[in-house]
Design a protein around this motif. Structure first.
Motif, PDB file in Angstrom:
ATOM      1  N   SER A 144       0.836  -1.200   0.000  1.00  0.00           N
ATOM      2  CA  SER A 144       0.000   0.000   0.000  1.00  0.00           C
ATOM      3  C   SER A 144       0.871   1.250   0.000  1.00  0.00           C
ATOM      4  O   SER A 144       1.862   1.336   0.720  1.00  0.00           O
ATOM      5  N   GLU A 145       0.489   2.227  -0.822  1.00  0.00           N
ATOM      6  CA  GLU A 145       1.239   3.486  -0.848  1.00  0.00           C
ATOM      7  C   GLU A 145       0.984   4.321   0.398  1.00  0.00           C
ATOM      8  O   GLU A 145       1.687   5.287   0.672  1.00  0.00           O
ATOM      9  N   PHE A 146      -0.027   3.920   1.192  1.00  0.00           N
ATOM     10  CA  PHE A 146      -0.338   4.645   2.425  1.00  0.00           C
ATOM     11  C   PHE A 146       0.123   3.872   3.660  1.00  0.00           C
ATOM     12  O   PHE A 146      -0.369   4.110   4.754  1.00  0.00           O
ATOM     13  N   GLU A 147       1.073   2.935   3.489  1.00  0.00           N
ATOM     14  CA  GLU A 147       1.471   2.110   4.624  1.00  0.00           C
ATOM     15  C   GLU A 147       2.131   2.922   5.730  1.00  0.00           C
ATOM     16  O   GLU A 147       2.165   2.496   6.885  1.00  0.00           O
ATOM     17  N   HIS A 148       2.652   4.110   5.425  1.00  0.00           N
ATOM     18  CA  HIS A 148       3.228   4.957   6.467  1.00  0.00           C
ATOM     19  C   HIS A 148       2.148   5.488   7.403  1.00  0.00           C
ATOM     20  O   HIS A 148       2.447   6.014   8.472  1.00  0.00           O
ATOM     21  N   ASN A 149       0.868   5.362   6.976  1.00  0.00           N
ATOM     22  CA  ASN A 149      -0.232   5.875   7.782  1.00  0.00           C
ATOM     23  C   ASN A 149      -0.967   4.779   8.543  1.00  0.00           C
ATOM     24  O   ASN A 149      -2.036   5.006   9.099  1.00  0.00           O
ATOM     25  N   PHE A 150      -0.364   3.558   8.569  1.00  0.00           N
ATOM     26  CA  PHE A 150      -0.971   2.468   9.314  1.00  0.00           C
ATOM     27  C   PHE A 150      -0.819   2.689  10.818  1.00  0.00           C
ATOM     28  O   PHE A 150       0.124   3.328  11.284  1.00  0.00           O
ATOM     29  N   ARG A 151      -1.747   2.119  11.573  1.00  0.00           N
ATOM     30  CA  ARG A 151      -1.604   2.104  13.020  1.00  0.00           C
ATOM     31  C   ARG A 151      -0.491   1.135  13.426  1.00  0.00           C
ATOM     32  O   ARG A 151      -0.031   0.329  12.626  1.00  0.00           O
ATOM     33  N   ASP A 152      -0.106   1.215  14.710  1.00  0.00           N
ATOM     34  CA  ASP A 152       0.935   0.327  15.218  1.00  0.00           C
ATOM     35  C   ASP A 152       0.347  -0.960  15.785  1.00  0.00           C
ATOM     36  O   ASP A 152       0.882  -1.536  16.738  1.00  0.00           O
ATOM     37  N   SER A 153      -0.752  -1.420  15.195  1.00  0.00           N
ATOM     38  CA  SER A 153      -1.369  -2.655  15.671  1.00  0.00           C
ATOM     39  C   SER A 153      -2.252  -3.245  14.589  1.00  0.00           C
ATOM     40  O   SER A 153      -2.742  -2.536  13.694  1.00  0.00           O
ATOM     41  N   LEU A 154      -2.443  -4.555  14.679  1.00  0.00           N
ATOM     42  CA  LEU A 154      -3.349  -5.283  13.802  1.00  0.00           C
ATOM     43  C   LEU A 154      -4.609  -5.637  14.583  1.00  0.00           C
ATOM     44  O   LEU A 154      -4.538  -6.069  15.734  1.00  0.00           O
ATOM     45  N   ASP A 155      -5.772  -5.459  13.955  1.00  0.00           N
ATOM     46  CA  ASP A 155      -7.049  -5.814  14.578  1.00  0.00           C
ATOM     47  C   ASP A 155      -7.476  -7.191  14.092  1.00  0.00           C
ATOM     48  O   ASP A 155      -7.588  -7.431  12.876  1.00  0.00           O
ATOM     49  N   ILE A 156      -7.707  -8.094  15.032  1.00  0.00           N
ATOM     50  CA  ILE A 156      -8.100  -9.471  14.726  1.00  0.00           C
ATOM     51  C   ILE A 156      -9.532  -9.663  15.196  1.00  0.00           C
ATOM     52  O   ILE A 156      -9.845  -9.447  16.377  1.00  0.00           O
ATOM     53  N   ASN A 157     -10.411 -10.071  14.293  1.00  0.00           N
ATOM     54  CA  ASN A 157     -11.823 -10.279  14.620  1.00  0.00           C
ATOM     55  C   ASN A 157     -12.249 -11.674  14.187  1.00  0.00           C
ATOM     56  O   ASN A 157     -11.891 -12.135  13.087  1.00  0.00           O
ATOM     57  N   VAL A 158     -13.009 -12.321  15.057  1.00  0.00           N
ATOM     58  CA  VAL A 158     -13.528 -13.661  14.776  1.00  0.00           C
ATOM     59  C   VAL A 158     -15.036 -13.643  14.992  1.00  0.00           C
ATOM     60  O   VAL A 158     -15.511 -13.187  16.036  1.00  0.00           O
ATOM     61  N   VAL A 159     -15.782 -14.110  13.990  1.00  0.00           N
ATOM     62  CA  VAL A 159     -17.225 -14.295  14.113  1.00  0.00           C
ATOM     63  C   VAL A 159     -17.502 -15.781  13.943  1.00  0.00           C
ATOM     64  O   VAL A 159     -17.287 -16.334  12.861  1.00  0.00           O
TER      65      VAL A 159
END
Length: 774
Positions: A144-159
């Motif tokens: 992604s060209e916007f990877e510098h704007n990512f948060r410092d965490s990954l969100d994991i969701n399970v349904v």
């Protein structure tokens, strides 16, 4: 005094001048059926001390199963694989049949612009069979060209959706993201060097996960991090190692600062860019040890396997390095002290004999430590010694101890496994004279509110003092008058003693002075940190010329720490029983605790006085209609209110719908239920059939969708709901549902099938069915 307030701040219960038997106080208050939902407050006061506990009153439905997600706490952007484990289990331990949607998203920070709509990149995978794991390819995020704007965490969701019922639950977790790709670190470096020798060592390069990197170019540099000088170009072998040897510094240099890095120049690689961590080391020249020279000797406490088991005996190893002592054939005592909960629980010393003339003397001594429950949850070990040069070496270290109790308590079921409805006995064992509290809570409650369970961690958090780290009470050191040649030493010995809260009175040098006065000028020590190293500056502040003579005798004493020991009390025990219709008998056993369990039991008082004038008192009227009188004793103002809750009985309306049933089969059986409409119209409105499933059984509702007039079929909370477009007049329509047993249940109760008009729910009919095996 103990008080209970509802969510509106009304005091609905109070107990005056109550005392506990042992350390457990048991009280009760009965909530009425009209109690408002919200957060209630329980407060206990004794003297000037008080404690609070909040609990929630609400209507809820217990969850059927629990979802657990195992993911790394931190993930490097350089690691291509991210492994996540997902598991859905019922409270009785069996995996949940069904399907789970696992999704990993890397959300953006709040953008500084609004004209670009950013699409959050996500990776997803469908998981079946209750428990499974999946490995995601992290490189898909890096384009992604916007990877510098990512948060410092990954969100994991399970349904996770349960098969047969369609009930879904959601679980979320978060994994931190680091841009560290690996590191270069020093191995086997000497602590000091001698003139005209060679300094040898190794550099190891590993990934963030610790795997060695082969054929990696790495540099050995010299000097501070902001302007290092290249010494050697190196390349790692198959084990990620690169050996080196450099000449020791010549006069007048007294130290060398080495830097290991995969980068030749600037160590900073940019914001949110992958990088390798560097390593540095300071090596100093060997000098004869004197009270005025820096201390190179040291002592350390080696690690132990943690947590340390209670009622065990461990060997604590002390490793010492004695460097450049000019005295020959001497002995020194290494004094050790063990502290737990702010008190010294063990102490002694080990004698070190030196009978050889060497620049470096190293060795190990050890002592035995018997670990008892009173040492939980942490023991702190301090060791120190005074060398012939009058230099002090010291070290301290804390070790985690199992959270155990002196009073042992155990619970045992008989039988250990049982089906719902089966009788079971519970045996509790504890020391004679113990006061035990036993509570039974549905395990599903802990799924609704995890972390609210009474356990060993909860009890130990009540301890007023578990360990000491730099006690806040200390004396301000005075400014020292010194001679010109007076030198300072490091604070390591002082910090080791201070870290365990001990008091030391000595005329030896154990810390650097913070303030010096020389020839009437006051110098304050100012420290600053650069790349993990502390550098000291002295700033002069002109002082008034003093006619006091210069003192040649040391008058500085280290700070004094004080603390108070609080008696916990006599041994008591408490046990919690977890049990429900389909759950395991999981018991938590704790002892030496203060507990205030609530059992709701109605209490009333018609006495009004200064102590209960703020108490909201109520009593249910058992017989209505009837005559009642209120008698109030006391001299004060009181408000009396009567609230009447009543239900208007609904008129009985003749039903035009009917339902019957027939069952057949065994563990998997079919349920036939014919429906009939006998009204005056040609067709009914939309009709709904509500089928309650038997306890321990499940069904596949999709088969119903193939029958005529069926618009939709839903599953919700052990119910199958079938929506019919209409039912024709005087024409029976028969439907069939396949039901499967998943758990054996004793004393199985029948379930209900109900049919009703969607727009006129009072037009309804119902029947009961059960398993053909009953």
């Amino acid at each position: 005094m103990v008080t209970l307030e509802d969510n509106n701040g009304n005091r609905i219960g109070q107990w005056m001048n109550v005392s506990s038997t042992g350390l457990i106080l048991q009280l009760s208050h009965q909530l009425n059926s009209e109690a408002p939902e919200g957060v209630y407050k329980l407060e206990a006061k004794t003297g000037y001390m008080s404690t609070f506990h909040y609990f929630t009153v609400k209507k809820y439905v217990l969850t059927r199963f629990e979802i657990t997600v195992k993911a790394p706490k931190e993930q490097s952007v350089a690691e291509e694989e991210l492994k996540i484990e997902v598991c859905g289990k019922y409270t009785y331990g069996q995996p949940v049949p069904g399907e789970a949607l696992l999704e990993v998203c890397w959300n953006f920070l709040q953008p500084y612009y609004t004209d670009v709509q950013l699409i959050i990149p996500c990776l997803s995978e469908n998981i079946k069979d209750g428990c499974a794991s999946h490995v995601f390819n992290m490189s898909l995020f890096s384009n992604s060209e916007f990877e510098h704007n990512f948060r410092d965490s990954l969100d994991i969701n399970v349904v996770m959706t349960e098969e047969g019922t369609g009930i879904s639950m959601v679980k979320s977790e978060r994994t931190s993201v680091t841009y560290e790709s690996g590191k270069a670190e020093f191995l086997d470096l000497p602590k000091n060097f001698e003139r005209d020798t060679v300094i040898e060592g190794k550099i190891k390069v590993v990934t963030y996960g610790g795997e060695p990197i082969r054929n990696k170019e790495v540099y050995l540099l010299k000097g501070p991090i902001w302007s290092p000088t290249l010494l050697l170009n190196l390349t790692t072998n198959d084990d990620g190692l690169a050996k080196f040897a450099v000449d020791a510094p010549a006069e007048p240099e007294t130290e060398i600062l080495l830097l290991a890095s995969v980068y030749l120049g600037n160590q900073y690689q940019g914001y949110r860019k992958p990088f390798f961590r560097h390593s540095d080391a300071r090596i100093q020249v060997l000098q004869p040890a004197t009270p005025y020279s820096p201390v190179y000797s040291e002592i350390s406490i080696e690690s132990l396997e943690e947590p340390i088991k209670c009622d065990s005996e461990v060997s604590v190893n002390l490793k010492y390095y004695i460097i450049s002592e000019s005295t020959k054939n001497y002995s020194t005592d290494l004094i050790y002290t063990v502290i737990s909960r702010g008190a010294i629980v063990h102490h002694g010393y080990k004698k070190v004999e030196v009978k050889e003339s060497k620049r470096l003397i190293e060795g190990r001594v050890s002592f035995k430590l018997s670990v008892v429950p009173e040492m939980a949850p942490v023991v702190q070990v301090l060791v120190y010694g005074v060398l012939p040069s009058e230099n002090v070496i010291a070290a301290s270290r804390g070790f985690i101890v199992d959270k155990c109790f002196t009073n042992k308590v155990s619970l045992q079921f008989s039988p250990t496994e049982a089906v719902p409805g089966e009788e079971n006995s519970l045996q509790l064992s504890a020391l004679p004279g113990s006061l035990c509290a036993l509570s039974a809570v549905d395990q599903s409650v802990f799924i609704l509110e995890p972390g609210k369970r009474l356990n060993a961690d909860t009890v130990f958090r009540l301890l007023p003092l578990k360990s000491i780290y730099y006690h806040v009470v200390e004396d301000q050191p005075e400014c020292l008058h010194v001679r010109p040649r007076r030198a300072s030493t490091s604070d390591y010995a002082y910090d080791s003693i201070k870290s365990v809260g001990l008091k030391m009175v000595t005329n030896l040098v154990v810390r650097e002075p913070q303030c010096l006065i020389y020839k009437g000028v006051q110098y304050l020590r100012i420290s600053y940190l650069i790349d993990g190293h502390v550098y000291a500056l002295t700033a002069d502040y002109s002082a008034q010329s003093s006619s006091e003579p210069l003192q040649t005798v040391r008058s500085f004493f280290p700070e004094t720490w004080i603390w108070q020991l609080v008696e916990v009390g006599s041994a008591r025990c408490s046990a919690y029983l977890i049990s429900d219709m389909y759950t395991s008998g999981d018991c938590s056993k704790t002892a030496r605790e203060a507990q205030l369990p609530l059992k709701y039991k109605e209490t009333h008082s018609f006495e009004v006085n200064q102590n209960n004038k703020l108490l909201y008192q109520e009593k249910s009227l058992q017989n209505v209609p009837g005559k009642y009188s209120v008698l109030v004793n006391g001299t004060t103002c009181a408000s009396v209110q009567i609230a009447l809750f009543y239900n208007v009985p609904t008129l009985t309306v003749p039903t035009t719908l009917s339902v019957k049933n027939e069952v057949g089969g065994n563990l998997i059986f079919f349920l036939l239920f014919p429906l009939r409409y006998d009204g005056v119209l040609n067709y009914t409105n939309m009709a709904i059939v509500d089928i309650k499933l038997l306890s321990g059984f499940t069904a596949d509702p999709t088969f119903l969708t193939y029958f005529p007039l069926v618009e939709r079929v839903d599953s919700k909370n052990d119910h199958v709901l079938m929506y019919l477009k209409e039912l024709p007049q005087n024409t029976p329509v028969t439907y069939q549902l396949h039901i499967k047993q998943v758990l054996p249940v004793k004393n199985l109760k029948p379930a209900v099938i109900k049919v009703y008009d969607y727009y006129q729910p009072s037009d309804q009919s119902e029947t009961e069915y059960s398993s053909p095996c009953v």
